[in-house]
Design a protein around this motif. Structure first.
Motif, PDB file in Angstrom:
ATOM      1  N   LEU A 107       0.822  -1.208   0.000  1.00 59.56           N
ATOM      2  CA  LEU A 107       0.000   0.000   0.000  1.00 59.56           C
ATOM      3  C   LEU A 107       0.865   1.271   0.000  1.00 59.56           C
ATOM      4  O   LEU A 107       0.589   2.227  -0.742  1.00 59.56           O
ATOM      5  CB  LEU A 107      -0.909  -0.011   1.228  1.00 59.56           C
ATOM      6  CG  LEU A 107      -1.791   1.242   1.413  1.00 59.56           C
ATOM      7  CD1 LEU A 107      -2.734   1.393   0.231  1.00 59.56           C
ATOM      8  CD2 LEU A 107      -2.567   1.166   2.718  1.00 59.56           C
ATOM      9  N   LEU A 108       1.921   1.300   0.817  1.00 59.61           N
ATOM     10  CA  LEU A 108       2.765   2.500   0.881  1.00 59.61           C
ATOM     11  C   LEU A 108       3.454   2.761  -0.453  1.00 59.61           C
ATOM     12  O   LEU A 108       3.523   3.899  -0.920  1.00 59.61           O
ATOM     13  CB  LEU A 108       3.798   2.340   2.001  1.00 59.61           C
ATOM     14  CG  LEU A 108       3.247   2.443   3.428  1.00 59.61           C
ATOM     15  CD1 LEU A 108       4.325   2.100   4.435  1.00 59.61           C
ATOM     16  CD2 LEU A 108       2.714   3.842   3.682  1.00 59.61           C
ATOM     17  N   VAL A 109       3.978   1.709  -1.104  1.00 56.01           N
ATOM     18  CA  VAL A 109       4.640   1.908  -2.397  1.00 56.01           C
ATOM     19  C   VAL A 109       3.633   2.390  -3.436  1.00 56.01           C
ATOM     20  O   VAL A 109       3.919   3.279  -4.252  1.00 56.01           O
ATOM     21  CB  VAL A 109       5.326   0.597  -2.836  1.00 56.01           C
ATOM     22  CG1 VAL A 109       5.818   0.713  -4.277  1.00 56.01           C
ATOM     23  CG2 VAL A 109       6.489   0.280  -1.919  1.00 56.01           C
ATOM     24  N   ALA A 110       2.415   1.821  -3.415  1.00 56.92           N
ATOM     25  CA  ALA A 110       1.392   2.260  -4.366  1.00 56.92           C
ATOM     26  C   ALA A 110       1.054   3.737  -4.154  1.00 56.92           C
ATOM     27  O   ALA A 110       0.868   4.494  -5.115  1.00 56.92           O
ATOM     28  CB  ALA A 110       0.140   1.388  -4.206  1.00 56.92           C
ATOM     29  N   LEU A 111       0.965   4.176  -2.906  1.00 56.38           N
ATOM     30  CA  LEU A 111       0.665   5.583  -2.635  1.00 56.38           C
ATOM     31  C   LEU A 111       1.828   6.493  -3.010  1.00 56.38           C
ATOM     32  O   LEU A 111       1.629   7.618  -3.477  1.00 56.38           O
ATOM     33  CB  LEU A 111       0.303   5.757  -1.162  1.00 56.38           C
ATOM     34  CG  LEU A 111      -0.965   5.043  -0.698  1.00 56.38           C
ATOM     35  CD1 LEU A 111      -1.173   5.254   0.788  1.00 56.38           C
ATOM     36  CD2 LEU A 111      -2.181   5.511  -1.473  1.00 56.38           C
ATOM     37  N   LEU A 112       3.084   6.027  -2.783  1.00 52.81           N
ATOM     38  CA  LEU A 112       4.243   6.837  -3.152  1.00 52.81           C
ATOM     39  C   LEU A 112       4.390   6.985  -4.661  1.00 52.81           C
ATOM     40  O   LEU A 112       5.033   7.911  -5.142  1.00 52.81           O
ATOM     41  CB  LEU A 112       5.517   6.240  -2.552  1.00 52.81           C
ATOM     42  CG  LEU A 112       5.646   6.347  -1.030  1.00 52.81           C
ATOM     43  CD1 LEU A 112       6.860   5.582  -0.556  1.00 52.81           C
ATOM     44  CD2 LEU A 112       5.738   7.807  -0.602  1.00 52.81           C
ATOM     45  N   LEU A 113       3.814   6.014  -5.427  1.00 52.66           N
ATOM     46  CA  LEU A 113       3.863   6.093  -6.891  1.00 52.66           C
ATOM     47  C   LEU A 113       2.712   6.922  -7.454  1.00 52.66           C
ATOM     48  O   LEU A 113       2.647   7.131  -8.664  1.00 52.66           O
ATOM     49  CB  LEU A 113       3.817   4.675  -7.486  1.00 52.66           C
ATOM     50  CG  LEU A 113       5.045   3.801  -7.222  1.00 52.66           C
ATOM     51  CD1 LEU A 113       4.809   2.408  -7.748  1.00 52.66           C
ATOM     52  CD2 LEU A 113       6.290   4.408  -7.874  1.00 52.66           C
ATOM     53  N   ARG A 120       1.095  11.511  -2.007  1.00 52.85           N
ATOM     54  CA  ARG A 120       2.476  11.141  -1.678  1.00 52.85           C
ATOM     55  C   ARG A 120       2.907  11.756  -0.350  1.00 52.85           C
ATOM     56  O   ARG A 120       3.635  11.142   0.430  1.00 52.85           O
ATOM     57  CB  ARG A 120       3.416  11.585  -2.803  1.00 52.85           C
ATOM     58  CG  ARG A 120       3.133  10.920  -4.138  1.00 52.85           C
ATOM     59  CD  ARG A 120       4.341  10.963  -5.053  1.00 52.85           C
ATOM     60  NE  ARG A 120       4.746  12.311  -5.382  1.00 52.85           N
ATOM     61  CZ  ARG A 120       4.302  12.978  -6.443  1.00 52.85           C
ATOM     62  NH1 ARG A 120       3.439  12.402  -7.259  1.00 52.85           N
ATOM     63  NH2 ARG A 120       4.724  14.199  -6.696  1.00 52.85           N
ATOM     64  N   VAL A 121       2.445  12.987  -0.073  1.00 54.81           N
ATOM     65  CA  VAL A 121       2.817  13.630   1.193  1.00 54.81           C
ATOM     66  C   VAL A 121       2.241  12.849   2.373  1.00 54.81           C
ATOM     67  O   VAL A 121       2.930  12.600   3.376  1.00 54.81           O
ATOM     68  CB  VAL A 121       2.329  15.087   1.188  1.00 54.81           C
ATOM     69  CG1 VAL A 121       2.482  15.708   2.573  1.00 54.81           C
ATOM     70  CG2 VAL A 121       3.104  15.900   0.157  1.00 54.81           C
ATOM     71  N   ARG A 122       0.982  12.433   2.248  1.00 49.21           N
ATOM     72  CA  ARG A 122       0.389  11.673   3.356  1.00 49.21           C
ATOM     73  C   ARG A 122       1.040  10.305   3.512  1.00 49.21           C
ATOM     74  O   ARG A 122       1.254   9.833   4.632  1.00 49.21           O
ATOM     75  CB  ARG A 122      -1.111  11.523   3.116  1.00 49.21           C
ATOM     76  CG  ARG A 122      -1.857  12.852   3.149  1.00 49.21           C
ATOM     77  CD  ARG A 122      -3.325  12.649   3.327  1.00 49.21           C
ATOM     78  NE  ARG A 122      -4.028  13.950   3.328  1.00 49.21           N
ATOM     79  CZ  ARG A 122      -5.289  14.100   3.646  1.00 49.21           C
ATOM     80  NH1 ARG A 122      -6.017  13.047   4.000  1.00 49.21           N
ATOM     81  NH2 ARG A 122      -5.871  15.304   3.620  1.00 49.21           N
ATOM     82  N   ALA A 123       1.376   9.668   2.383  1.00 46.98           N
ATOM     83  CA  ALA A 123       2.038   8.368   2.471  1.00 46.98           C
ATOM     84  C   ALA A 123       3.397   8.485   3.152  1.00 46.98           C
ATOM     85  O   ALA A 123       3.786   7.632   3.970  1.00 46.98           O
ATOM     86  CB  ALA A 123       2.187   7.773   1.068  1.00 46.98           C
TER      87      ALA A 123
END
Length: 581
Positions: A107-113, A120-123
């Motif tokens: 989930l974190l990588v998907a949000l950072l992409l 991206r800021v929230r992730a």
């Protein structure tokens, strides 16, 4: 920049490595051809293992990850396909359930992409927390997501299922028909609400316009009421005054007539009696005339200027008397000769010349003449208190601007005459033209502008401003010392206007004395003071070409430029000889 500024944990790096492994060879070849990160290092398009390793280093490292590479990795993430469709606030609310179903690293990588910066800021903020997600079991996570997206779940047409029984085609068609009916109803309601919204917007605009008109009307009413109250007060005051005038009109007329008669008769009798008394006492007048003649002789002996003026005044009176006789002869002559006309013109021209010479700025009123005479007769110690008198009279509208200017000029002439007392006649035979010009200016013989290249003068006189013995001076102390020297030299001579220019980071102008100005050039680069000096020379030459301009500097380029503009350059050592020690 990298995916984020926070270092990624091993689990997230592992997910990135998995995504890079899913990038097809064709997409990898396109990245190699377009990405700047592959342009250095000798990477070849056919060496796939090396290129894929380089891709993993870029994705997991701290280097720049371009938007193209970010999108290429996002297309390989099924989690990003889901999260990219969900709004930011919904992602924030559903993050715990999504992490339980997809896995926190995925989930974190998907949000950072994600292409949305706020996602991206929230992730990255969640990545920095020790425990960003709650521990939920899959069933609870599914229940949370079903509650969160209940409306969407209903719109997708999920018919209730019997235990272990799949929905039939007929049930799906019935659900589809119900949804079509609902969609049509919603579209009709949307059109109706849109029309209502348009009417509401129109009514709001009309309301705003009506409010503005109401406020304007209220303001106008208040202004009219204020004017009406003022008019009523004025009318009441005029009524009272008119009533009072009507009541006391006869008494005031009588009193005014009596006062006028009293003053008139008193004036007649007083003037006749005063003439009679003065005619019977000739002695005081004779004594006063003799005192005046003695004072004039004494003034002529004590002040050469007064004696010269007395001599010229006598000549002017003689010329005026002769001119009056010649003009009387011309008026009464039957045949005036050409010589008489020529003499009359010559006498008139001489009389005008002497008049302008004796009084070039004649006072325009008796008050101005009396004030100018008082400036000349005032004691030396009273002059500082009289300096502001012309401005005070101008503020009271007693004198106009030209009269004030003439009085200020008369005051300055008196001060300059006092300061020049005792100055010997300058000896300029053995001096250079520039030094002779400065000598005459210091003696008050000619007005002049003295421009000084400040730092160049400090460097040119090291024995004075950088002495070998004693405590060394700071740069600020050197500049202050030079300014004091210029004040002592030029201050007592108001006809000489001195301008000292230094290089400085910011433009600043101060007055060290009424006729001495100190300027810091401001700006950047070299020769900043030179630019200020040359600009001043151009201005003075254009404003008053007959006023000599002296430039004190050893800078040959600056002096040559100043000479081309019309100034006279004076070497620093020659100027140092004038500084009083």
């Amino acid at each position: 920049m990298a995916l984020c500024s926070t270092p990624l944990p091993p689990a997230c790096e592992k997910e990135l490595v998995r995504l890079t492994a899913l990038v097809p060879d064709a997409d990898l070849a396109t990245l190699v051809a377009t990405e700047p990160a592959f342009q250095k290092g000798g990477f070849r398009a056919g060496n796939t293992p090396v290129l894929r390793t380089r891709l993993q280093q870029i994705a997991c490292g701290a280097g720049d990850v371009s938007s193209t590479l970010r999108r290429a990795l996002a297309r390989r993430s099924r989690a990003h396909t889901l999260t990219g469709l969900i709004a930011v606030e919904a992602l924030t609310e559903a993050r715990h359930a999504l992490a339980a179903l997809l896995g926190a690293p995925v989930l974190l990588v998907a949000l950072l992409l994600d292409e949305r910066i706020e996602v991206r800021v929230r992730a990255e903020g969640w990545l920095q927390q020790p425990a960003p997600f709650l521990a939920l079991d899959p069933a609870e996570a599914v229940a949370r997501l079903r509650d969160l997206f209940a409306d969407l779940h209903g719109l997708l047409g999920c018919a209730p299922q019997d235990a272990g029984t799949a929905p039939t085609h007929e049930a799906w068609l019935a659900q589809k028909e119900r949804l079509d009916h609902r969609l049509r109803d919603l579209q009709s309601e949307n059109r109706r609400l849109k029309g209502v919204e348009d009417r509401l917007a129109g009514l709001q605009r009309k309301t705003v316009l009506a409010d503005e008109q109401r406020d304007a009307a209220r303001q106008r009413v208040q202004e009219l009421e204020k004017d009406l109250r003022q008019t009523v007060r004025e009318l009441e005051a005029a009524t009272v005054e008119l009533t009072r005038e009507r009541t006391h009109r006869e008494e005031r007329v009588t009193a005014a007539v009596e006062l006028a008669l009293a003053l008139e008769f008193h004036g007649w009798l007083a003037q006749a009696r005063a003439v009679e008394r003065d005619a019977q006492r000739p002695d005081p007048h004779a004594e006063l005339l003799s005192q005046a003649e003695a004072a004039l002789r004494k003034q002529s002996e004590a002040d050469r200027h007064s004696g010269n003026r007395a001599l010229l005044t006598a000549r002017r009176e003689q010329v005026e008397q002769t001119l009056a006789t010649v003009r009387a002869a011309l008026r009464n002559a039957l045949r005036p000769t050409a010589d008489l006309h020529a003499v009359e013109g010559a006498l008139a021209a001489e009389n005008l010349r002497l008049e302008r010479l004796l009084d070039p700025n004649a006072p325009a009123s008796p008050l101005e003449a009396a004030l100018a005479a008082q400036f000349q007769a005032a004691r030396d110690n009273d002059l500082p208190r009289l300096r502001e008198l012309p401005d005070l009279l101008a503020a009271l509208h007693v004198l106009d601007a030209p009269a004030v200017a003439r009085l200020q000029a008369a005051f300055q002439r008196r001060v300059a005459a006092l300061e020049a007392l005792g100055v010997p006649v300058p000896q300029t035979e053995n001096l250079s033209p520039a030094a002779a010009l400065l000598t005459r200016a210091l003696a008050g013989e000619t007005p002049a502008i003295l421009l000084l290249d400040g730092h160049n003068v400090l460097f040119g006189l090291p024995s004075r401003y950088n002495p070998v013995r004693g405590a060394s001076l700071t740069e600020a102390e050197k500049r202050q010392m030079l300014a004091r020297d210029v004040v002592r030299l030029a201050g007592p001579n108001p006809a000489l206007r001195a301008w000292l220019v230094f290089d400085g980071p910011t433009r600043q102008d101060t007055r060290a004395a009424p006729n001495v100005r100190v300027t810091y050039s401001g700006g950047q680069g070299e020769h900043r003071a030179d630019g200020v000096l040359l600009d001043n020379i151009r201005f003075f030459i254009s404003a008053s070409p007959e006023t000599p301009i002296l430039l004190v500097s050893n800078d040959q380029d600056l002096c040559a430029h100043a000479r081309r503009l019309g100034a006279v350059d004076l070497p620093v050592l020659d100027f140092g000889a004038f500084i009083p020690h």
